[in-house]
Design a protein around this motif. Structure first.
Motif, PDB file in Angstrom:
ATOM      1  N   PRO A   1       0.806  -1.222   0.000  1.00 11.94           N
ATOM      2  CA  PRO A   1       0.000   0.000   0.000  1.00 11.94           C
ATOM      3  C   PRO A   1       0.841   1.277   0.000  1.00 11.94           C
ATOM      4  O   PRO A   1       0.476   2.260  -0.660  1.00 11.94           O
ATOM      5  N   LEU A   2       1.972   1.263   0.698  1.00  7.25           N
ATOM      6  CA  LEU A   2       2.855   2.429   0.680  1.00  7.25           C
ATOM      7  C   LEU A   2       3.419   2.656  -0.721  1.00  7.25           C
ATOM      8  O   LEU A   2       3.550   3.796  -1.184  1.00  7.25           O
ATOM      9  N   ALA A   3       3.765   1.559  -1.385  1.00  9.96           N
ATOM     10  CA  ALA A   3       4.261   1.668  -2.761  1.00  9.96           C
ATOM     11  C   ALA A   3       3.172   2.224  -3.675  1.00  9.96           C
ATOM     12  O   ALA A   3       3.434   3.084  -4.524  1.00  9.96           O
ATOM     13  N   THR A   4       1.937   1.749  -3.509  1.00  8.93           N
ATOM     14  CA  THR A   4       0.829   2.241  -4.328  1.00  8.93           C
ATOM     15  C   THR A   4       0.588   3.724  -4.089  1.00  8.93           C
ATOM     16  O   THR A   4       0.362   4.489  -5.036  1.00  8.93           O
ATOM     17  N   ALA A   5       0.647   4.153  -2.826  1.00 10.04           N
ATOM     18  CA  ALA A   5       0.481   5.579  -2.521  1.00 10.04           C
ATOM     19  C   ALA A   5       1.562   6.413  -3.202  1.00 10.04           C
ATOM     20  O   ALA A   5       1.293   7.488  -3.747  1.00 10.04           O
ATOM     21  N   SER A   6       2.784   5.900  -3.208  1.00  6.60           N
ATOM     22  CA  SER A   6       3.894   6.612  -3.849  1.00  6.60           C
ATOM     23  C   SER A   6       3.685   6.715  -5.353  1.00  6.60           C
ATOM     24  O   SER A   6       3.926   7.766  -5.962  1.00  6.60           O
ATOM     25  N   VAL A   7       3.226   5.622  -5.976  1.00  4.36           N
ATOM     26  CA  VAL A   7       2.987   5.633  -7.421  1.00  4.36           C
ATOM     27  C   VAL A   7       1.850   6.602  -7.768  1.00  4.36           C
ATOM     28  O   VAL A   7       1.934   7.349  -8.753  1.00  4.36           O
ATOM     29  N   ILE A   8       0.788   6.588  -6.973  1.00  6.56           N
ATOM     30  CA  ILE A   8      -0.321   7.519  -7.203  1.00  6.56           C
ATOM     31  C   ILE A   8       0.195   8.956  -7.176  1.00  6.56           C
ATOM     32  O   ILE A   8      -0.132   9.779  -8.044  1.00  6.56           O
TER      33      ILE A   8
ATOM     34  N   ARG B   1     -10.107  10.808 -10.767  1.00  3.94           N
ATOM     35  CA  ARG B   1     -10.432  11.262 -12.122  1.00  3.94           C
ATOM     36  C   ARG B   1      -9.168  11.607 -12.902  1.00  3.94           C
ATOM     37  O   ARG B   1      -9.047  11.296 -14.090  1.00  3.94           O
ATOM     38  N   MET B   2      -8.218  12.263 -12.242  1.00  2.35           N
ATOM     39  CA  MET B   2      -6.976  12.626 -12.915  1.00  2.35           C
ATOM     40  C   MET B   2      -6.206  11.389 -13.366  1.00  2.35           C
ATOM     41  O   MET B   2      -5.522  11.401 -14.394  1.00  2.35           O
ATOM     42  N   LEU B   3      -6.317  10.309 -12.584  1.00  4.87           N
ATOM     43  CA  LEU B   3      -5.636   9.060 -12.925  1.00  4.87           C
ATOM     44  C   LEU B   3      -6.528   8.125 -13.733  1.00  4.87           C
ATOM     45  O   LEU B   3      -6.165   6.963 -13.946  1.00  4.87           O
ATOM     46  N   GLN B   4      -7.690   8.634 -14.154  1.00  2.52           N
ATOM     47  CA  GLN B   4      -8.657   7.863 -14.940  1.00  2.52           C
ATOM     48  C   GLN B   4      -9.059   6.569 -14.222  1.00  2.52           C
ATOM     49  O   GLN B   4      -9.300   5.545 -14.852  1.00  2.52           O
ATOM     50  N   PHE B   5      -9.094   6.644 -12.896  1.00  2.00           N
ATOM     51  CA  PHE B   5      -9.505   5.536 -12.024  1.00  2.00           C
ATOM     52  C   PHE B   5      -8.589   4.305 -12.168  1.00  2.00           C
ATOM     53  O   PHE B   5      -8.981   3.202 -11.774  1.00  2.00           O
ATOM     54  N   LYS B   6      -7.405   4.502 -12.716  1.00  3.35           N
ATOM     55  CA  LYS B   6      -6.445   3.399 -12.863  1.00  3.35           C
ATOM     56  C   LYS B   6      -5.474   3.432 -11.683  1.00  3.35           C
ATOM     57  O   LYS B   6      -4.451   4.119 -11.726  1.00  3.35           O
ATOM     58  N   ILE B   7      -5.803   2.701 -10.633  1.00  2.62           N
ATOM     59  CA  ILE B   7      -4.990   2.731  -9.413  1.00  2.62           C
ATOM     60  C   ILE B   7      -4.560   1.331  -8.988  1.00  2.62           C
ATOM     61  O   ILE B   7      -4.184   1.095  -7.843  1.00  2.62           O
ATOM     62  N   SER B   8      -4.632   0.392  -9.921  1.00  3.25           N
ATOM     63  CA  SER B   8      -4.171  -0.972  -9.649  1.00  3.25           C
ATOM     64  C   SER B   8      -2.841  -1.158 -10.369  1.00  3.25           C
ATOM     65  O   SER B   8      -2.771  -1.078 -11.595  1.00  3.25           O
ATOM     66  N   TYR B   9      -1.778  -1.392  -9.589  1.00  3.03           N
ATOM     67  CA  TYR B   9      -0.438  -1.449 -10.151  1.00  3.03           C
ATOM     68  C   TYR B   9       0.257  -2.768  -9.811  1.00  3.03           C
ATOM     69  O   TYR B   9       0.005  -3.359  -8.756  1.00  3.03           O
TER      70      TYR B   9
ATOM     71  N   LYS C   1      -7.508   1.863   0.213  1.00  3.66           N
ATOM     72  CA  LYS C   1      -8.686   1.223  -0.377  1.00  3.66           C
ATOM     73  C   LYS C   1      -8.288   0.277  -1.509  1.00  3.66           C
ATOM     74  O   LYS C   1      -8.800  -0.845  -1.621  1.00  3.66           O
ATOM     75  N   ALA C   2      -7.378   0.733  -2.366  1.00  4.50           N
ATOM     76  CA  ALA C   2      -6.984  -0.060  -3.538  1.00  4.50           C
ATOM     77  C   ALA C   2      -6.336  -1.375  -3.132  1.00  4.50           C
ATOM     78  O   ALA C   2      -6.505  -2.399  -3.803  1.00  4.50           O
ATOM     79  N   GLU C   3      -5.577  -1.358  -2.035  1.00  2.25           N
ATOM     80  CA  GLU C   3      -4.850  -2.553  -1.604  1.00  2.25           C
ATOM     81  C   GLU C   3      -5.548  -3.285  -0.465  1.00  2.25           C
ATOM     82  O   GLU C   3      -4.947  -4.118   0.215  1.00  2.25           O
ATOM     83  N   GLU C   4      -6.810  -2.945  -0.250  1.00  2.00           N
ATOM     84  CA  GLU C   4      -7.638  -3.618   0.758  1.00  2.00           C
ATOM     85  C   GLU C   4      -7.018  -3.540   2.152  1.00  2.00           C
ATOM     86  O   GLU C   4      -7.068  -4.487   2.934  1.00  2.00           O
ATOM     87  N   GLN C   5      -6.408  -2.399   2.448  1.00  2.00           N
ATOM     88  CA  GLN C   5      -5.963  -2.115   3.799  1.00  2.00           C
ATOM     89  C   GLN C   5      -6.607  -0.786   4.203  1.00  2.00           C
ATOM     90  O   GLN C   5      -5.925   0.207   4.444  1.00  2.00           O
TER      91      GLN C   5
END
Length: 231
Positions: A29-36, A112-120, A64-68
């Motif tokens: 989740p920390l990695a996902t937050a950084s990528v976002i 919206r800015m990321l076009q709802f693409k938040i799965s990495y 939310k994206a990483e279910e934590q």
């Protein structure tokens, strides 16, 4: 990106990791937050948006994206304390509700800015798999007494302070960081002198010397950036 902008992004990613650890967020989740965060500012400038608001929102979205999932109340409180160390904690008043509403509204805007693409796909699972694979090539004593795995994981965690995650495939990042860890410890993978295909090509056949070189250079630049950002 200018050096000044890079230093700001470094400090904000460090803020993300500090707040995330206080919130007991795990590495993915920390990695996902950084990528976002990095993806948002790849398309937008620091002059337009408050980086710490985007970072706080990125933590909330990543959970939310990483279910934590973490309560927005906790994220607001922890992020506020991380930014305002000398001030008392927020009370349940106008300031708290204003911050909470701001982050809640910013969530939809970021999505919206990321076009709802938040799965990495992150390098973490590849790094774990490749390290287990390489371990079998080494003598047990050599592997156990040389912290190759720990060093590679440290490089991976620190790499999110820069934009490596946006530049290369996760498989390539994993291989490049292992290669860098081996170099740092002066260790070579056994039985490489008489093989036609190097070990890193065995792990992912579309990687090249130039890709590995660029990955290492970006990580070194990130560490140089840390020195600049703290002086």
């Amino acid at each position: 990106m200018t050096d000044t902008e890079a230093k700001v992004h470094f400090r904000v990613i460090r803020f993300i990791h500090e707040a995330g650890l206080r919130l007991q967020m795990t590495s993915v989740p920390l990695a996902t937050a950084s990528v976002i965060y990095h993806k948002f500012f790849r398309e937008n400038s620091l002059q337009q948006y408050d980086p710490y608001l985007i970072a706080t929102t990125a933590l909330y979205v990543a959970g939310k994206a990483e279910e934590q999932h973490i309560k927005l109340r906790d994220i607001v409180n922890v992020c506020y304390r991380a930014l305002h160390r000398s001030k008392p904690p927020l009370e349940m008043g106008e300031a708290f509700w204003s911050l909470r509403d701001t982050v809640a509204n910013c969530e939809l805007f970021v999505l919206r800015m990321l076009q709802f693409k938040i799965s990495y796909q992150h390098p973490h699972k590849y790094l774990l798999h490749y390290l287990k694979f390489l371990k079998d090539w080494f003598e047990p004593y050599k592997w156990e007494t040389t912290p190759i795995a720990r060093t590679a994981w440290t490089f991976l965690k620190d790499s999110y302070h820069g934009n490596l995650c946006l530049r290369h495939k996760p498989q390539h990042i994993a291989v490049g960081l292992i290669y860098m860890a081996l170099q740092c410890h002066g260790i070579e993978v056994p039985l490489q002198s008489n093989v036609a295909v190097p070990w890193w090509k065995v792990l992912t056949d579309d990687i090249t010397d130039d890709i590995i070189k660029d990955i290492i250079e970006v990580v070194i630049w990130t560490y140089d950036l840390e020195t600049m950002a703290t002086t």
